[in-house]
Design an enzyme around this catalytic site. Structure first.
Site, short mmCIF file in Angstrom:
data_model
loop_
_atom_site.label_atom_id
_atom_site.label_comp_id
_atom_site.label_asym_id
_atom_site.label_seq_id
_atom_site.Cartn_x
_atom_site.Cartn_y
_atom_site.Cartn_z
N HIS A 138 7.25 4.85 5.57
CA HIS A 138 7.40 4.05 4.44
C HIS A 138 7.21 4.81 3.34
O HIS A 138 7.30 5.29 2.54
CB HIS A 138 5.58 4.15 4.21
CG HIS A 138 4.99 2.07 4.98
ND1 HIS A 138 5.11 0.86 3.94
CD2 HIS A 138 4.11 2.36 5.61
CE1 HIS A 138 4.91 0.43 4.69
NE2 HIS A 138 4.18 0.83 5.84
N TYR A 166 -7.21 -8.87 2.27
CA TYR A 166 -5.80 -8.69 1.63
C TYR A 166 -5.69 -9.77 0.48
O TYR A 166 -5.79 -10.90 0.84
CB TYR A 166 -5.05 -8.47 2.71
CG TYR A 166 -4.10 -6.97 3.36
CD1 TYR A 166 -5.75 -6.66 3.35
CD2 TYR A 166 -3.79 -6.84 3.79
CE1 TYR A 166 -5.12 -5.27 3.98
CE2 TYR A 166 -3.14 -5.82 4.15
CZ TYR A 166 -3.78 -5.01 4.63
OH TYR A 166 -3.88 -3.19 4.49
N ASP A 202 -3.16 -10.26 -1.60
CA ASP A 202 -1.94 -11.26 -1.52
C ASP A 202 -2.33 -12.39 -0.17
O ASP A 202 -1.58 -13.08 -0.56
CB ASP A 202 -0.96 -9.81 -0.70
CG ASP A 202 -1.22 -9.68 0.31
OD1 ASP A 202 -2.20 -8.99 0.61
OD2 ASP A 202 0.17 -9.14 0.80
N ASP A 253 6.80 3.29 -1.64
CA ASP A 253 6.69 3.28 0.12
C ASP A 253 7.96 2.87 -0.09
O ASP A 253 8.74 3.36 -0.87
CB ASP A 253 6.16 1.37 -0.54
CG ASP A 253 5.56 1.17 0.70
OD1 ASP A 253 6.29 1.34 1.49
OD2 ASP A 253 4.44 1.03 1.05
N GLU A 295 1.81 2.36 9.63
CA GLU A 295 3.56 1.56 10.10
C GLU A 295 4.34 2.96 10.45
O GLU A 295 5.02 2.19 10.16
CB GLU A 295 3.55 0.62 9.15
CG GLU A 295 1.88 -0.46 9.28
CD GLU A 295 2.36 -1.42 7.79
OE1 GLU A 295 2.16 -2.68 8.67
OE2 GLU A 295 2.59 -1.49 7.24
C1 ACM Z 1 -1.37 -1.81 5.37
O1 ACM Z 1 -1.37 -2.59 5.01
N1 ACM Z 1 -0.06 -0.91 5.78
C2 ACM Z 1 -1.93 -0.70 4.60
#
Ligand code: ACM
Length: 514
Positions: A231, A368, A370, A160, A293
């Site tokens: 990324h 997710y 997190d 990343d 993204e």
């Molecule tokens: C992501 O959460 N950018 C896949």
């Protein structure tokens, strides 16, 4: 038991399992048998009349049956994977002490018949080892715990903006430079705080092969991902020529870098070399190329990503592999055979399936891990929408409104563990458990599962997690020392996030690529 089996029929009596119990298993189950001996800390000498392991091809590959009577314990699976899941169920029939790594052995297994099979073939978890590097031993432990919950895919997010974590022959600066950052952001990016402490690490090819082999022994596939063409700041910091000569270092803040690959011939060759190395190490038919993204600023606003994705898919096809990418790869049309990880709400799962792509559902507002677990201000770095145990339990990968053929394309679901705010395995445990238990039950998806029943079974399961040494979040909430006042968060409102996701995926709804 968690995940809840399809059917459990208790009977009278118990089977005594101790160091003298013989084990009878065919050759094809050698791997499962040695895992069992090591896991139970019992020699289980070869011989009949005790534990019997069998493969019965009449069962589906991951299906199994456990038949325990006072004089026999028989576990039959549709394949070695099915037998392995039967044995994971056996571990949950034993007292929690059986899950410890040392101590007395010898247990009574209650007489029972369990008949079980998963609904979904993709029961995944993604681990981001880029934002915070996780040492190999901790990754192996992560695999063990996921396999204990009958998950079968580890999606490894290896690169990343904030770190590059694998060696690639011919590109030494990726790990000399790209694997290290001078410091890390503390908390959500809105606060612009930094810790002043270098961070980094990377995996050698042997490290990664060990992870693949270890996961394989636990019937988990490892799907590697190198995120491209966005990324990519860590790689560009190592080789500025890949990104319009950007001269900065590995990104220290969270969020998305605007420094992306320039998509010139050299950066395309670079990507091919990276994918070749992934093919060299990982047997997975699917190779993750990320694709999420990616800002277009560096390309003068032009959308060159679909053509890039097609080139990478074509390259992987020459090696018999297919791409696995985030749902942004649908924008402008994804290559045939691409498998989509649908994360921006539920809509991309529907769009992917309608366009004939296999798809794994991992919507952020359900999957997710997190995201914060409660509104308690003591949650460590509370980000994202509130995602309680019950919210995760409610996950169902298949959206409403798909035809039977489209539903077949939904392979299953995956929980994603992004580690910006998890700087150690201890914190990963806190965010992941017990929510991954709920997730595992949702993707195993026995027909009569319910949250009430899950919640009733959970306290006993937490005793198992205690025996396994998991730093799960207590059901009563964070302890004072779980809080991270030094790393403040940015909690989000669910309706705001849903509106944002609708905006983000607008393009998918309007375009109709072939
Ligand atoms: C992501 O959460 N950018 C896949």
């Amino acid at each position: 038991m968690i995940p809840q089996p399809v059917s459990v029929g208790p009977a009278d009596g118990a089977f005594l399992l101790d160091s003298r119990t013989p084990l009878d298993a065919p050759k094809e189950l050698d791997g499962v048998a040695s895992w069992l001996r090591a896991t139970l800390r019992c020699p289980l000498p070869p011989g009949g009349g005790g534990v019997g392991l069998r493969v019965d091809p009449a069962l589906r590959p991951e299906a199994y049956e456990v038949k325990c009577t006072p004089d026999r314990l028989k576990i039959t699976g549709g394949s070695p994977a099915g037998v392995f899941y039967g044995l994971q169920t056996l571990r949950q029939l034993l007292p929690p002490q059986a899950l410890r790594r040392a101590g007395p052995t010898g247990w009574r297994v209650p007489a029972v018949t369990v008949t079980d099979r998963p609904r979904f073939g993709w029961r995944g978890v993604m681990l981001d080892v880029a934002r915070h590097f996780m040492p190999v031993a901790d990754v192996l432990r992560f695999v063990d715990l996921a396999a204990f919950h009958k998950l079968n895919v580890l999606h490894l997010h290896l690169t990343d903006d904030q770190g590059w974590r694998l060696e690639v022959p011919g590109w030494p600066r990726l790990t000399e430079v790209g694997a290290w950052r001078s410091e890390s952001m503390l908390g959500a990016r809105q606060h612009v705080r930094f810790d002043g402490r270098p961070h980094g690490g990377f995996y050698t090819a042997d490290d990664l092969r060990e992870i693949v082999a270890y996961a394989g022994e636990r019937h988990m596939r490892v799907v590697p991902e190198v995120d491209m063409p966005g990324h990519m700041q860590a790689a560009i910091a190592a080789y500025p020529k890949l990104g319009n000569g950007f001269a900065g270092g590995v990104r220290t803040g969270w969020g998305i870098s605007s420094h992306v690959l320039d998509l010139g011939p050299e950066s395309l060759d670079f990507c091919r070399a990276v994918l070749d190395q992934l093919c060299e190490i990982f047997p997975s038919e699917l190779i993750g190329i990320g694709g999420d993204e990616c800002p277009r600023d560096d390309w003068g606003g032009e959308d060159r990503q679909p053509a890039f994705t097609a080139l990478m898919a074509a390259h992987l096809a020459t090696r018999g592999r297919r791409i696995y990418g985030w749902d942004e790869i649908l924008e402008g049309g994804a290559p045939a055979g691409a498998v989509v990880a649908a994360w921006r709400g539920q809509e991309p799962t529907t769009v992917a399936a309608r366009r004939g792509h296999q798809v794994v559902a991992c919507p952020d507002i359900v999957a997710y891990l997190d995201y914060r677990q409660s509104d308690d201000p003591g949650e460590p770095t509370p980000v994202g929408t509130r995602l309680t145990l019950a919210d995760v339990y409610a996950f169902s990968p298949v959206p409403e409104g798909l035809s039977p053929a489209e539903r077949e394309l939904v392979l299953g679901g995956q929980a994603n563990v992004w580690t910006e705010h998890m700087d150690s395995a201890r914190v990963v445990d806190y965010l992941v458990y017990p929510r991954l238990c709920a997730f595992a039950e949702a993707v195993w998806d026995a027909p009569d599962r319910s949250y009430a029943s899950f919640a009733a079974r959970l306290p006993e399961h937490l005793d198992r997690l205690d025996a396994l040494g998991v730093n799960y979040r207590p059901l009563t909430g964070p302890r004072p020392w779980d809080a991270r006042p030094d790393a403040p968060g940015n909690p989000r409102d669910r309706s705001d996030r849903l509106a944002e996701l609708a905006e983000m995926t607008k393009r998918l709804a309007f375009e109709n690529p072939v």
